[in-house]
Design an enzyme around this catalytic site. Structure first.
Site, PDB file in Angstrom:
ATOM      1  CB  CYS A   7     -10.673  -2.777   1.511  1.00  0.00           C
ATOM      2  SG  CYS A   7     -10.212  -2.156  -0.113  1.00  0.00           S
ATOM      3  CB  CYS A  27      -5.339  -1.433  -1.233  1.00  0.00           C
ATOM      4  SG  CYS A  27      -6.602  -0.652  -0.224  1.00  0.00           S
ATOM      5  CG  ASN A  50      -0.434  -0.294   2.518  1.00  0.00           C
ATOM      6  OD1 ASN A  50       0.588  -0.951   2.648  1.00  0.00           O
ATOM      7  ND2 ASN A  50      -1.091   0.191   3.549  1.00  0.00           N
ATOM      8  CD  GLU A  67      -5.407  -6.029  -0.696  1.00  0.00           C
ATOM      9  OE1 GLU A  67      -4.846  -4.929  -0.628  1.00  0.00           O
ATOM     10  OE2 GLU A  67      -6.113  -6.490   0.214  1.00  0.00           O
ATOM     11  CB  CYS A 118      -8.793  -4.750  -2.715  1.00  0.00           C
ATOM     12  SG  CYS A 118      -7.652  -3.364  -2.558  1.00  0.00           S
ATOM     13  CD  GLU A 159      -1.382   4.847   4.603  1.00  0.00           C
ATOM     14  OE1 GLU A 159      -0.873   5.712   5.353  1.00  0.00           O
ATOM     15  OE2 GLU A 159      -2.059   3.885   5.023  1.00  0.00           O
TER      16      GLU A 159
HETATM   17  N1  THU Z   1      -5.189  -1.471   2.951  1.00  0.00           N
HETATM   18  C1  THU Z   1      -4.670  -2.320   2.022  1.00  0.00           C
HETATM   19  O1  THU Z   1      -3.578  -2.100   1.485  1.00  0.00           O
HETATM   20  N2  THU Z   1      -5.393  -3.405   1.680  1.00  0.00           N
HETATM   21  C2  THU Z   1      -6.594  -3.733   2.238  1.00  0.00           C
HETATM   22  O2  THU Z   1      -7.256  -4.655   1.776  1.00  0.00           O
HETATM   23  C3  THU Z   1      -7.064  -3.015   3.430  1.00  0.00           C
HETATM   24  C4  THU Z   1      -6.482  -1.653   3.586  1.00  0.00           C
HETATM   25  C5  THU Z   1      -4.415  -0.291   3.321  1.00  0.00           C
HETATM   26  C6  THU Z   1      -5.037   1.016   2.912  1.00  0.00           C
HETATM   27  C7  THU Z   1      -4.404   1.970   3.907  1.00  0.00           C
HETATM   28  O3  THU Z   1      -3.118   2.338   3.393  1.00  0.00           O
HETATM   29  C8  THU Z   1      -4.184   1.125   5.134  1.00  0.00           C
HETATM   30  O4  THU Z   1      -4.260  -0.234   4.713  1.00  0.00           O
HETATM   31  C9  THU Z   1      -5.198   1.367   6.244  1.00  0.00           C
HETATM   32  O5  THU Z   1      -6.503   1.255   5.752  1.00  0.00           O
END
Ligand code: THU
Length: 136
Positions: free
Chosen positions: A90, A55, A44, A57, A93, A46
């Site tokens: 999530c 994310c 991920n 994925e 994704c 940000e």
């Molecule tokens: N995140 C992911 O990378 N994958 C997921 O399936 C759940 C959330 C990341 C997004 C954000 O950078 C952090 O986790 C907190 O939500």
């Protein structure tokens, strides 16, 4: 864990360590195993404008497709985070996975303890919206 899954896990773990998460501090790593044996991993990433964060994925699958690989080239997909139970992808994704992964791809959800949950995309997102719906 078999040898190839261990390699996939290690690739995702490396990506997990490279995650850019100054805001949530919640790192996620993912890795694709291709049928040619290659592994592609991502994390991920940000942004100060939170909604622009990507994310692990989606980073991984978008990069895999950007390299020219398609659904039929992918055999396994692993996702890990520092969660008590295997990480739960999530909703956004899951929708992207439903488009970019075949229904027979083994999805391995895991964590830093190597607790494993194996699922298919139909388990994660049954009755998903797809390109077929656009043509109905
Ligand atoms: N995140 C992911 O990378 N994958 C997921 O399936 C759940 C959330 C990341 C997004 C954000 O950078 C952090 O986790 C907190 O939500």
């Amino acid at each position: 864990m078999d040898k190839i899954t261990e390699q996939l896990y290690q690739a995702a773990l490396k990506a997990y360590q490279n995650a850019y998460t100054p805001y949530s501090k919640f790192n996620v790593g993912a890795a694709v195993l291709l049928k040619d044996g290659k592994i592609i991993a991502g994390s991920n990433v940000e942004n100060a404008s939170y909604g622009l964060s990507n994310c692990a994925e989606r980073t991984t699958l978008f990069y895999t497709y950007s390299q020219g690989y398609r659904q039929e080239d992918i055999s396994k997909f692993l996702v890990l985070a520092n969660t008590k139970k295997p990480v739960s992808p999530c909703g956004a994704c899951r929708q992207v996975m439903a488009e970019l992964l075949n229904e027979d791809v083994e999805i391995i959800l895991t964590n830093l303890n190597q607790d494993i949950m194996k699922v298919r995309i139909t388990d994660l997102l049954p009755y998903h919206f797809s390109g077929d719906n656009l043509r109905e």
